[in-house]
Design a protein around this motif. Sequence first.
Motif, PDB file in Angstrom:
ATOM      1  N   GLY A   1     -76.247  -5.103 -29.116  1.00 18.70           N
ATOM      2  CA  GLY A   1     -75.724  -4.060 -28.256  1.00 18.70           C
ATOM      3  C   GLY A   1     -76.766  -3.182 -27.598  1.00 18.70           C
ATOM      4  O   GLY A   1     -76.412  -2.205 -26.930  1.00 18.70           O
ATOM      5  N   GLU A   2     -78.068  -3.504 -27.741  1.00 17.02           N
ATOM      6  CA  GLU A   2     -79.098  -2.731 -27.056  1.00 17.02           C
ATOM      7  C   GLU A   2     -78.967  -2.941 -25.547  1.00 17.02           C
ATOM      8  O   GLU A   2     -78.750  -4.052 -25.078  1.00 17.02           O
ATOM      9  N   VAL A   3     -79.118  -1.869 -24.783  1.00 18.71           N
ATOM     10  CA  VAL A   3     -79.024  -1.953 -23.331  1.00 18.71           C
ATOM     11  C   VAL A   3     -80.242  -1.279 -22.710  1.00 18.71           C
ATOM     12  O   VAL A   3     -80.559  -0.134 -23.032  1.00 18.71           O
ATOM     13  N   VAL A   4     -80.944  -2.007 -21.848  1.00 22.55           N
ATOM     14  CA  VAL A   4     -82.030  -1.444 -21.050  1.00 22.55           C
ATOM     15  C   VAL A   4     -81.719  -1.750 -19.593  1.00 22.55           C
ATOM     16  O   VAL A   4     -81.321  -2.863 -19.250  1.00 22.55           O
ATOM     17  N   MET A   5     -81.904  -0.766 -18.730  1.00 18.96           N
ATOM     18  CA  MET A   5     -81.493  -0.853 -17.340  1.00 18.96           C
ATOM     19  C   MET A   5     -82.662  -0.518 -16.427  1.00 18.96           C
ATOM     20  O   MET A   5     -83.487   0.329 -16.747  1.00 18.96           O
ATOM     21  N   THR A   6     -82.749  -1.210 -15.288  1.00 21.22           N
ATOM     22  CA  THR A   6     -83.714  -0.868 -14.254  1.00 21.22           C
ATOM     23  C   THR A   6     -83.033  -0.015 -13.193  1.00 21.22           C
ATOM     24  O   THR A   6     -81.958  -0.358 -12.718  1.00 21.22           O
ATOM     25  N   ALA A   7     -83.653   1.085 -12.823  1.00 24.05           N
ATOM     26  CA  ALA A   7     -83.185   1.913 -11.715  1.00 24.05           C
ATOM     27  C   ALA A   7     -84.302   2.000 -10.687  1.00 24.05           C
ATOM     28  O   ALA A   7     -85.453   1.667 -10.969  1.00 24.05           O
ATOM     29  N   ILE A   8     -83.956   2.428  -9.490  1.00 20.72           N
ATOM     30  CA  ILE A   8     -84.946   2.566  -8.426  1.00 20.72           C
ATOM     31  C   ILE A   8     -85.079   4.044  -8.080  1.00 20.72           C
ATOM     32  O   ILE A   8     -84.101   4.704  -7.742  1.00 20.72           O
ATOM     33  N   GLN A   9     -86.291   4.565  -8.198  1.00 23.73           N
ATOM     34  CA  GLN A   9     -86.579   5.944  -7.821  1.00 23.73           C
ATOM     35  C   GLN A   9     -87.799   5.940  -6.915  1.00 23.73           C
ATOM     36  O   GLN A   9     -88.869   5.447  -7.294  1.00 23.73           O
ATOM     37  N   ASN A  10     -87.633   6.490  -5.699  1.00 20.86           N
ATOM     38  CA  ASN A  10     -88.725   6.515  -4.722  1.00 20.86           C
ATOM     39  C   ASN A  10     -89.306   5.113  -4.512  1.00 20.86           C
ATOM     40  O   ASN A  10     -90.522   4.913  -4.449  1.00 20.86           O
ATOM     41  N   LYS A  11     -88.393   4.154  -4.443  1.00 19.38           N
ATOM     42  CA  LYS A  11     -88.718   2.753  -4.168  1.00 19.38           C
ATOM     43  C   LYS A  11     -89.520   2.093  -5.279  1.00 19.38           C
ATOM     44  O   LYS A  11     -90.097   1.015  -5.085  1.00 19.38           O
ATOM     45  N   ARG A  12     -89.551   2.695  -6.455  1.00 17.65           N
ATOM     46  CA  ARG A  12     -90.246   2.106  -7.600  1.00 17.65           C
ATOM     47  C   ARG A  12     -89.272   1.970  -8.758  1.00 17.65           C
ATOM     48  O   ARG A  12     -88.397   2.814  -8.944  1.00 17.65           O
ATOM     49  N   PRO A  13     -89.411   0.913  -9.578  1.00 15.63           N
ATOM     50  CA  PRO A  13     -88.495   0.743 -10.695  1.00 15.63           C
ATOM     51  C   PRO A  13     -88.808   1.696 -11.836  1.00 15.63           C
ATOM     52  O   PRO A  13     -89.967   2.017 -12.113  1.00 15.63           O
ATOM     53  N   THR A  14     -87.779   2.194 -12.474  1.00 19.64           N
ATOM     54  CA  THR A  14     -87.899   2.948 -13.712  1.00 19.64           C
ATOM     55  C   THR A  14     -86.993   2.274 -14.744  1.00 19.64           C
ATOM     56  O   THR A  14     -86.056   1.559 -14.383  1.00 19.64           O
ATOM     57  N   TYR A  15     -87.260   2.507 -16.005  1.00 22.42           N
ATOM     58  CA  TYR A  15     -86.555   1.802 -17.072  1.00 22.42           C
ATOM     59  C   TYR A  15     -85.875   2.808 -17.992  1.00 22.42           C
ATOM     60  O   TYR A  15     -86.454   3.846 -18.335  1.00 22.42           O
ATOM     61  N   TRP A  16     -84.648   2.461 -18.392  1.00 20.77           N
ATOM     62  CA  TRP A  16     -83.804   3.392 -19.130  1.00 20.77           C
ATOM     63  C   TRP A  16     -83.096   2.664 -20.262  1.00 20.77           C
ATOM     64  O   TRP A  16     -82.633   1.535 -20.099  1.00 20.77           O
ATOM     65  N   THR A  17     -82.990   3.347 -21.407  1.00 16.57           N
ATOM     66  CA  THR A  17     -82.300   2.807 -22.571  1.00 16.57           C
ATOM     67  C   THR A  17     -81.004   3.576 -22.806  1.00 16.57           C
ATOM     68  O   THR A  17     -80.979   4.812 -22.683  1.00 16.57           O
ATOM     69  N   LEU A  18     -79.946   2.859 -23.146  1.00 14.71           N
ATOM     70  CA  LEU A  18     -78.665   3.500 -23.423  1.00 14.71           C
ATOM     71  C   LEU A  18     -78.679   4.126 -24.809  1.00 14.71           C
ATOM     72  O   LEU A  18     -78.942   3.449 -25.808  1.00 14.71           O
ATOM     73  N   ASP A  19     -78.408   5.435 -24.874  1.00 12.69           N
ATOM     74  CA  ASP A  19     -78.211   6.137 -26.144  1.00 12.69           C
ATOM     75  C   ASP A  19     -76.711   6.163 -26.399  1.00 12.69           C
ATOM     76  O   ASP A  19     -75.972   6.937 -25.785  1.00 12.69           O
ATOM     77  N   ARG A  20     -76.257   5.306 -27.290  1.00 14.29           N
ATOM     78  CA  ARG A  20     -74.812   5.171 -27.512  1.00 14.29           C
ATOM     79  C   ARG A  20     -74.209   6.425 -28.139  1.00 14.29           C
ATOM     80  O   ARG A  20     -73.058   6.776 -27.860  1.00 14.29           O
ATOM     81  N   GLN A  21     -74.960   7.084 -28.990  1.00 13.22           N
ATOM     82  CA  GLN A  21     -74.427   8.257 -29.671  1.00 13.22           C
ATOM     83  C   GLN A  21     -74.152   9.386 -28.688  1.00 13.22           C
ATOM     84  O   GLN A  21     -73.114  10.047 -28.749  1.00 13.22           O
ATOM     85  N   ASP A  22     -75.063   9.587 -27.750  1.00 12.01           N
ATOM     86  CA  ASP A  22     -74.914  10.680 -26.790  1.00 12.01           C
ATOM     87  C   ASP A  22     -74.285  10.242 -25.478  1.00 12.01           C
ATOM     88  O   ASP A  22     -74.053  11.079 -24.591  1.00 12.01           O
ATOM     89  N   HIS A  23     -74.006   8.926 -25.334  1.00 12.27           N
ATOM     90  CA  HIS A  23     -73.460   8.416 -24.065  1.00 12.27           C
ATOM     91  C   HIS A  23     -74.341   8.834 -22.889  1.00 12.27           C
ATOM     92  O   HIS A  23     -73.866   9.385 -21.894  1.00 12.27           O
ATOM     93  N   SER A  24     -75.628   8.563 -23.018  1.00 17.69           N
ATOM     94  CA  SER A  24     -76.574   8.967 -21.982  1.00 17.69           C
ATOM     95  C   SER A  24     -77.674   7.912 -21.877  1.00 17.69           C
ATOM     96  O   SER A  24     -77.787   7.009 -22.706  1.00 17.69           O
ATOM     97  N   TRP A  25     -78.517   8.066 -20.818  1.00 20.62           N
ATOM     98  CA  TRP A  25     -79.634   7.157 -20.600  1.00 20.62           C
ATOM     99  C   TRP A  25     -80.934   7.903 -20.853  1.00 20.62           C
ATOM    100  O   TRP A  25     -81.106   9.041 -20.425  1.00 20.62           O
ATOM    101  N   VAL A  26     -81.865   7.253 -21.538  1.00 16.59           N
ATOM    102  CA  VAL A  26     -83.144   7.852 -21.893  1.00 16.59           C
ATOM    103  C   VAL A  26     -84.249   7.120 -21.144  1.00 16.59           C
ATOM    104  O   VAL A  26     -84.350   5.883 -21.240  1.00 16.59           O
TER     105      VAL A  26
END
Length: 285
Positions: A217-242
């Motif tokens: 159930g680990e989730v890591v996501m790529t997002a785009i900020q200022n045309k560059r990729p950033t990486y985020w992990t799902l915090d299931r307990q807090d329902h947020s991205w780190v």
Amino acid sequence: MAGGTFIPFVSAGAVLIVQHNQSDAPVLVRFGLKGELERIPLAISGAQRLTIYAVSSNADGVVAASGSAFSDEGGRRCFLLRIQPDRKQQLVKWVTDGAPQVVALPPDGTLWSIGPAREGAGGWRQNVLKRFDRDGREIDSRVVKARGQVIHGDDPGVDKPRDATVLSSLRASADRVGWMTNGNEYIEFDLEGREVLRLDGPANESRSGVMAFGSSGEVVMTAIQNKRPTYWTLDRQDHSWVRTLLVGQDLRDPVLLLLGFEGRTLAATPGDGLVYRFKLLEDVK
């Protein structure tokens, strides 16, 4: 890969790549954890010019694909393809009322697809989730309320939301299925198809549906900020991205495409044919 919207990723411990897309005989290439290589023809008897939209595999060695092709009966039609581990048994399901864009093979043997589906009077419903049993029988069909990427039209002030499935990620873990839409929304289901989690993606500027989903159930996501990729992990307990750093080798090019998890190891590639593996995820403070 040539043509289509398929992005390579790790599924059931193997990197999946589609070669010769938009041809009479696309090939699914599986690179296993121990370096084993398998080439699986995705050709369909009586069909030409196949375009593969998505592929998946499970731990039993079953592979699946969605796509479209010109058939001998005339016209272009969509299909779902399921190939058994012996590679001799191939189940083709022609889809006459829809266009499945993404597929997943959970460990319970079902096949999931999401995409637009036709309704009466020539209209279309967006984001239709369908589940099929091992024999290809449909066991569930429903519309999932999901946020798709907004298309800015020629008319100022008039925006048209698109189907959320194109260039999105549908992935299976041991006990759930996760979907990162192209509109930066994350939705999770249990294996019975019930929605169990929904939250916005990790960044307002995100235009990416690229996601790694681990078997636990680990989730890591790529997002785009200022045309560059950033990486985020799902915090299931807090329902947020780190916000997350990939800690490992000293990479000359920090732009990486997430492929997925191999056990608890995250695999990514800079697109030059090399695969980097990361055993540690470190939060950005």
